[in-house]
Design a protein around this motif. Structure first.
Motif, short mmCIF file in Angstrom:
data_model
loop_
_atom_site.label_atom_id
_atom_site.label_comp_id
_atom_site.label_asym_id
_atom_site.label_seq_id
_atom_site.Cartn_x
_atom_site.Cartn_y
_atom_site.Cartn_z
N GLY A 96 0.85 -1.18 0.00
CA GLY A 96 0.00 0.00 0.00
C GLY A 96 0.89 1.23 0.00
N PHE A 97 0.39 2.34 -0.52
CA PHE A 97 1.23 3.53 -0.62
C PHE A 97 0.39 4.77 -0.81
CE2 PHE A 97 1.01 1.22 -4.64
CZ PHE A 97 0.42 2.15 -5.49
N TRP A 98 1.00 5.91 -0.50
CA TRP A 98 0.45 7.22 -0.89
C TRP A 98 1.61 8.12 -1.24
CZ3 TRP A 98 2.48 10.91 2.25
CH2 TRP A 98 2.62 10.66 3.62
N ALA A 99 1.35 9.08 -2.09
CA ALA A 99 2.36 10.06 -2.51
C ALA A 99 1.91 11.45 -2.10
CB ALA A 99 2.57 10.01 -4.02
N ALA A 100 2.83 12.22 -1.55
CA ALA A 100 2.54 13.61 -1.19
C ALA A 100 2.22 14.39 -2.47
CB ALA A 100 3.72 14.22 -0.46
N GLY A 101 1.22 15.25 -2.40
CA GLY A 101 0.71 15.94 -3.57
C GLY A 101 1.77 16.62 -4.42
N GLU A 102 2.69 17.32 -3.80
CA GLU A 102 3.70 18.07 -4.56
C GLU A 102 4.75 17.17 -5.22
OE1 GLU A 102 5.08 18.15 -0.22
OE2 GLU A 102 3.18 18.22 -1.31
N HIS A 103 4.73 15.88 -4.91
CA HIS A 103 5.72 14.96 -5.49
C HIS A 103 5.10 13.96 -6.47
CE1 HIS A 103 8.91 16.45 -2.94
NE2 HIS A 103 8.09 16.35 -1.90
N ARG A 104 3.83 14.14 -6.79
CA ARG A 104 3.17 13.22 -7.72
C ARG A 104 3.60 13.52 -9.16
NH1 ARG A 104 -2.37 14.19 -4.66
NH2 ARG A 104 -1.90 12.90 -2.84
N GLY A 105 3.51 12.50 -10.00
CA GLY A 105 3.76 12.67 -11.42
C GLY A 105 5.23 12.63 -11.81
N ARG A 106 6.10 12.22 -10.90
CA ARG A 106 7.54 12.17 -11.19
C ARG A 106 8.08 10.74 -11.19
NH1 ARG A 106 8.28 17.01 -7.13
NH2 ARG A 106 7.75 18.71 -8.53
N GLY A 107 7.21 9.77 -10.98
CA GLY A 107 7.64 8.38 -10.99
C GLY A 107 8.25 7.89 -9.69
N TYR A 108 8.22 8.71 -8.65
CA TYR A 108 8.83 8.31 -7.37
C TYR A 108 8.17 7.07 -6.80
CZ TYR A 108 11.07 12.95 -7.20
OH TYR A 108 11.80 14.07 -7.46
N MET A 109 6.82 7.05 -6.79
CA MET A 109 6.15 5.92 -6.15
C MET A 109 6.33 4.64 -6.94
SD MET A 109 4.93 5.13 -3.33
CE MET A 109 4.94 6.77 -2.68
#
Length: 195
Positions: A96-109
């Motif tokens: 399970g996971f979540w990404a902080a809003g300002e870090h989405r869309g960069r492929g980190y997760m």
């Protein structure tokens, strides 16, 4: 299990610590995190302190769940959270996971999920890593697909979130999907004969 840190080219996946509470609290104010994950809503500072200071360390201690703070290697900023939980069958785990809003869309997760999957298969002896998200959580599904998960279908009433049963999408990743050996033999079902 002793808590460990995993690395990728851009990320550190490290155990949560009590001093992460402020960043976790700030990230979990995001309505999308509260909507699509099982974090409490509203999300309080006490919730963040409980998660970072007690629940996460306890999961490592009793080998039930391994929560990672996903942070940038070059600056340490928290980009998200990722957890690997023991499943109901030997060798089965759930991510399970979540990404902080300002870090989405960069492929980190996606990068973090792939690294955690590799660790699950090589260090925990996992033979199956399951992903599940509420039907409609398109960003989570996109991460799972980019990480190599094979979608397996829908589950009616597959998730209890904030007191409501919800339908889910499900998928799985196997060691062979990452070019790794499994710990047990796997015999896939034969394809049905064509008429």
């Amino acid at each position: 299990m002793e808590p460990i840190t995993l690395t990728t080219d851009r990320l550190l996946l490290r155990p949560f610590a009590p001093d992460d509470a402020a960043e976790v609290y700030a990230a979990c104010q995001d309505p999308d995190i509260q909507r699509w994950t099982v974090v409490p809503s509203p999300y309080s500072r006490a919730d963040a302190e409980l998660f970072t200071g007690r629940l996460s360390p306890a999961g490592w201690q009793d080998d039930s769940m391994y929560n990672f703070a996903v942070a940038l290697r070059d600056g340490g900023a928290l980009t998200g959270a990722l957890g690997i939980n023991r499943g109901n069958q030997p060798g089965t785990y759930e991510v399970g996971f979540w990404a902080a809003g300002e870090h989405r869309g960069r492929g980190y997760m996606t990068e973090a999920v792939r690294r955690a999957a590799h660790w699950t298969f090589t260090s925990l002896g996992g033979d199956r890593l399951e992903w599940r998200a509420e039907t409609g959580n398109v960003p989570s599904r996109a991460v799972a697909l980019r990480a190599g998960f094979v979608m397996e279908g829908d589950q009616r009433s597959g998730l209890l979130n904030k007191g409501v049963r919800r339908d889910t999408w499900t998928g799985a990743l196997l060691p062979s999907d990452l070019g790794l050996p499994g710990t047990c033999a796997y015999l896939p079902a034969s394809a049905p004969a064509r008429p």
